[in-house]
Design a protein around this motif. Sequence first.
Motif, short mmCIF file in Angstrom:
data_model
loop_
_atom_site.label_atom_id
_atom_site.label_comp_id
_atom_site.label_asym_id
_atom_site.label_seq_id
_atom_site.Cartn_x
_atom_site.Cartn_y
_atom_site.Cartn_z
N GLY A 1 0.75 -1.18 -0.06
CA GLY A 1 -0.09 -0.06 0.06
C GLY A 1 0.91 1.36 0.11
O GLY A 1 0.45 2.19 -0.90
N ARG A 2 1.90 1.25 0.97
CA ARG A 2 2.87 2.32 0.92
C ARG A 2 3.32 2.67 -0.32
O ARG A 2 3.73 3.95 -0.75
CB ARG A 2 3.69 2.46 2.11
N TRP B 1 -5.81 6.37 -3.56
CA TRP B 1 -4.65 5.91 -2.94
C TRP B 1 -4.75 4.69 -2.50
O TRP B 1 -5.96 4.00 -2.61
CB TRP B 1 -4.42 7.06 -1.87
N PHE B 2 -3.98 4.06 -1.55
CA PHE B 2 -4.12 2.73 -1.30
C PHE B 2 -3.46 2.51 0.33
O PHE B 2 -2.78 3.36 0.80
CB PHE B 2 -2.99 1.80 -2.26
N GLY C 1 -3.40 -7.01 5.01
CA GLY C 1 -2.48 -8.41 4.91
C GLY C 1 -1.11 -8.10 4.16
O GLY C 1 -0.55 -7.29 4.59
N HIS C 2 -1.01 -9.09 3.33
CA HIS C 2 0.30 -8.94 2.40
C HIS C 2 0.25 -8.09 1.48
O HIS C 2 1.19 -7.94 0.70
CB HIS C 2 0.77 -10.39 2.01
N THR C 3 -1.05 -7.64 0.84
CA THR C 3 -1.12 -6.73 -0.05
C THR C 3 -1.92 -5.32 0.18
O THR C 3 -1.52 -4.81 1.24
CB THR C 3 -2.03 -7.59 -1.08
N GLU C 4 -2.46 -4.96 -0.60
CA GLU C 4 -3.17 -3.35 -0.51
C GLU C 4 -4.74 -3.49 -0.72
O GLU C 4 -5.29 -4.52 -1.53
CB GLU C 4 -2.44 -2.57 -1.43
N ARG C 5 -5.37 -2.67 -0.60
CA ARG C 5 -6.78 -2.04 -0.99
C ARG C 5 -6.75 -0.77 -1.31
O ARG C 5 -6.08 0.05 -0.61
CB ARG C 5 -7.74 -2.68 0.17
N THR D 1 -0.91 -3.96 13.75
CA THR D 1 -1.54 -3.99 12.37
C THR D 1 -1.94 -2.91 11.74
O THR D 1 -2.62 -2.65 10.85
CB THR D 1 -2.95 -4.68 12.67
N ASP D 2 -0.98 -1.76 12.01
CA ASP D 2 -1.12 -0.44 11.51
C ASP D 2 -0.44 -0.24 10.15
O ASP D 2 -0.22 0.90 9.95
CB ASP D 2 -1.19 0.58 12.35
N GLY D 3 0.44 -1.19 9.91
CA GLY D 3 1.59 -0.81 8.76
C GLY D 3 2.81 -0.34 9.28
O GLY D 3 3.61 -0.10 8.49
N SER D 4 2.96 -0.46 10.57
CA SER D 4 4.27 0.26 11.22
C SER D 4 5.06 -0.86 11.62
O SER D 4 6.03 -0.69 12.35
CB SER D 4 3.87 0.95 12.51
#
Length: 292
Positions: free
Chosen positions: A59-60, A138-139, A143-147, A276-279
């Motif tokens: 996502g990032r 934007w994304f 999980g292992h991917t993005e939305r 779980t916040d992408g950090s």
Amino acid sequence: MFSIYILTYNEELDIAACIESAQLSDDVIVVDSISRDRTVEIADRYPVRIVQHAFESHGRQRTWMIKEVPTKYEWVYILEADERMTPELFAECLEAIQTLESVGYYVAERVMFMNRWIRYCTQYPRYQLRLFHKDKVWFSDYGHTEREVCDGQTGFLKETYPHYTCSKGLTRWIEKHNRYSTDEAVETLHQLQAGTVNWQNLFWGRSEVERRRALKDLSLRLPGRPLVRFIYMYLLLGGFLDGKAGFTWCTLQAFYEYLILLKVWELKQSTKLPPTDGSMPARELREISTPS
């Protein structure tokens, strides 16, 4: 016209064919995650722009790309290195961006595995957001991917794109999904603790995307997920009609589910769960790839 982004990481086997398929556009940008093979060297042989940015998450990486990498056109298409643009899809994309009816368009993939199209057990048509206005999308990580997050209405294209999901061999596929399963385990725990199943979308979702995502949230709560997934894909979706390749694909997906369950168990034994916040600190550079 629209610009085309190509996401890469160690894609020396696929990058040439991918770029050649994208040459229908006069603005192709390779966004490389600091590859350690010959990806950049090969890409540099073509009339494309190359930018490099260390990978943090799917996502990032995509959000950084559309915000920080300038394009010649407002509309963009995302290609991953093991995917291909087709003349038919390109023509439909050109028509779509003239209508101004939507800010983004979903395109269905055709999974190519063991030298054939896996037509049945891949939930075809399975859509991914690929064409969009870069100021309206934007994304976020999932999980292992993005939305994707879209500021406006979205639509669906009829043409499809081939996705050579195992073009680098089974060994690399297994290594990649071993890494993916760690992120999926973290997301599974998060969903079980704080998420819900959208039953309305599950049965009456307006699109395949809404129904598929609701089905995934339900599947996280089912007992015996690996076996359930194999039965669902091989028998209910008709994977047996895909022959030996279909049986192999269904078996690999069930194995992937089992890896996720094992890592969920392992995380539950730890005293501190990963955020779980992408950090989460980067363990190692992950491959850019289409979610399974």
